[in-house]
Design a protein around this motif. Structure first.
Motif, PDB file in Angstrom:
ATOM      1  N   ASN A   1       0.914  -1.143   0.121  1.00 52.90           N
ATOM      2  CA  ASN A   1       0.072  -0.024  -0.086  1.00 52.90           C
ATOM      3  C   ASN A   1       0.960   1.285   0.034  1.00 52.90           C
ATOM      4  OD1 ASN A   1      -1.937   1.888   0.569  1.00 52.90           O
ATOM      5  ND2 ASN A   1      -2.698   1.127   2.200  1.00 52.90           N
ATOM      6  N   HIS A   2       0.963   1.859  -1.122  1.00 57.37           N
ATOM      7  CA  HIS A   2       1.538   3.173  -1.228  1.00 57.37           C
ATOM      8  C   HIS A   2       1.459   4.276  -0.107  1.00 57.37           C
ATOM      9  CE1 HIS A   2       3.256   2.533  -5.608  1.00 57.37           C
ATOM     10  NE2 HIS A   2       3.169   1.384  -4.917  1.00 57.37           N
ATOM     11  N   ALA A   3       0.286   4.315   0.163  1.00 62.59           N
ATOM     12  CA  ALA A   3      -0.308   5.258   1.057  1.00 62.59           C
ATOM     13  C   ALA A   3       0.515   5.005   2.465  1.00 62.59           C
ATOM     14  CB  ALA A   3      -1.724   5.231   1.394  1.00 62.59           C
ATOM     15  N   GLU A   4       0.964   3.710   2.846  1.00 63.57           N
ATOM     16  CA  GLU A   4       1.503   3.422   4.197  1.00 63.57           C
ATOM     17  C   GLU A   4       3.067   3.315   4.019  1.00 63.57           C
ATOM     18  OE1 GLU A   4      -0.357   3.107   6.681  1.00 63.57           O
ATOM     19  OE2 GLU A   4      -1.984   3.321   5.846  1.00 63.57           O
TER      20      GLU A   4
ATOM     21  N   GLU B   1      -0.467  12.391  -4.065  1.00 64.68           N
ATOM     22  CA  GLU B   1      -1.566  11.490  -3.493  1.00 64.68           C
ATOM     23  C   GLU B   1      -0.778  10.877  -2.164  1.00 64.68           C
ATOM     24  OE1 GLU B   1      -2.165   8.457  -6.236  1.00 64.68           O
ATOM     25  OE2 GLU B   1      -3.654   9.400  -7.448  1.00 64.68           O
ATOM     26  N   VAL B   2       0.317  10.707  -2.356  1.00 70.28           N
ATOM     27  CA  VAL B   2       1.156  10.254  -1.237  1.00 70.28           C
ATOM     28  C   VAL B   2       2.613  11.204  -0.926  1.00 70.28           C
ATOM     29  CG1 VAL B   2       2.466   8.315  -0.118  1.00 70.28           C
ATOM     30  CG2 VAL B   2       0.471   7.985  -1.649  1.00 70.28           C
ATOM     31  N   SER B   3       2.578  11.876  -0.013  1.00 69.74           N
ATOM     32  CA  SER B   3       3.843  12.881   0.209  1.00 69.74           C
ATOM     33  C   SER B   3       4.909  11.898   1.231  1.00 69.74           C
ATOM     34  CB  SER B   3       3.293  14.129   0.960  1.00 69.74           C
ATOM     35  OG  SER B   3       4.444  15.005   1.031  1.00 69.74           O
TER      36      SER B   3
ATOM     37  N   SER C   1       1.618  10.775  -8.342  1.00 72.11           N
ATOM     38  CA  SER C   1       1.790  10.084  -7.160  1.00 72.11           C
ATOM     39  C   SER C   1       2.311  10.958  -5.948  1.00 72.11           C
ATOM     40  CB  SER C   1       3.013   9.168  -7.484  1.00 72.11           C
ATOM     41  OG  SER C   1       3.634   8.365  -6.500  1.00 72.11           O
TER      42      SER C   1
END
Length: 205
Positions: free
Chosen positions: A34-37, A62-64, A59
């Motif tokens: 999970n890229h967000a994690e 969405e996810v820093s 990208s």
């Protein structure tokens, strides 16, 4: 030691499998689907073209988290664009040994970065250009504040109210209010204390 969660983004499954195997060879790294994690994202592309730049920007929105870019081809003219997309390390695929990749990921997780000398030189030239041609002619410093805004914020930090600031700088009270309104609106600051805190963190007051 906390483990670094790494997400890998690659166009083909063979590259994805190879990178996953390489990264999991170190006990301090763990693959995060999970890229967000993730703490760090490894982004692989044969060459950085318009579509890849758009994917990187999307990208990053969405996810820093910091990114390590592995690529065969990156035009030096695009180096600022990839840095703006949270890329902190660039590895040529031909030089992306397991050790270099892992070191880049660990450096990114710790707030550092790695970049080939030619790309670093190009990045510094672009930053210098922005400073000379964009910020300075508009009266902005590197924090995005004008000299007048810094003067007003400095006096605010000293505890002066609007009337006192106006008298000190020989402005009207309306001008002082407009300066404060302008800086808080442009930089998305909530209020006067937030504006003062921003200027202090930027080191301009």
């Amino acid at each position: 030691m906390d483990r670094v969660r790494v997400a890998v983004q690659a166009a083909d499954p063979i590259t994805l499998a190879g990178l996953t195997s390489c990264l999991t060879s170190r006990p301090e790294l763990v693959i995060e689907p999970n890229h967000a994690e993730a703490d760090v994202i490894v982004f692989v592309a044969d060459r950085v073209n318009t579509q890849v730049l758009a994917d990187l920007r999307q990208s990053a929105q969405e996810v820093s988290v910091p990114r390590v870019l592995v690529t065969n081809e990156l035009n030096p003219a695009d180096v600022l664009s990839v840095v703006e997309s949270r890329v902190v390390a660039v590895l040529p695929r031909t030089a992306a040994t397991g050790t270099r990749l892992i070191n880049s990921v660990v450096a990114a997780a710790n707030g550092g970065g790695m970049m080939p000398p030619d790309l670093l030189g190009e990045l510094l030239k672009k930053i210098d250009y922005l400073r000379r041609e964009v910020l300075t002619p508009r009266g902005l410093n590197s924090s995005g504040l004008t000299t007048r805004e810094v003067d007003v914020l400095r006096l605010m930090a000293d505890g002066m109210d609007t009337a006192e600031i106006a008298q000190k700088l020989c402005y009207s009270e309306r001008t002082v209010k407009n300066v404060i309104y302008g800086v808080t609106g442009r930089l998305n600051l909530r209020n006067r204390p937030h504006a003062v805190a921003f200027a202090m963190r930027a080191g301009v007051i």
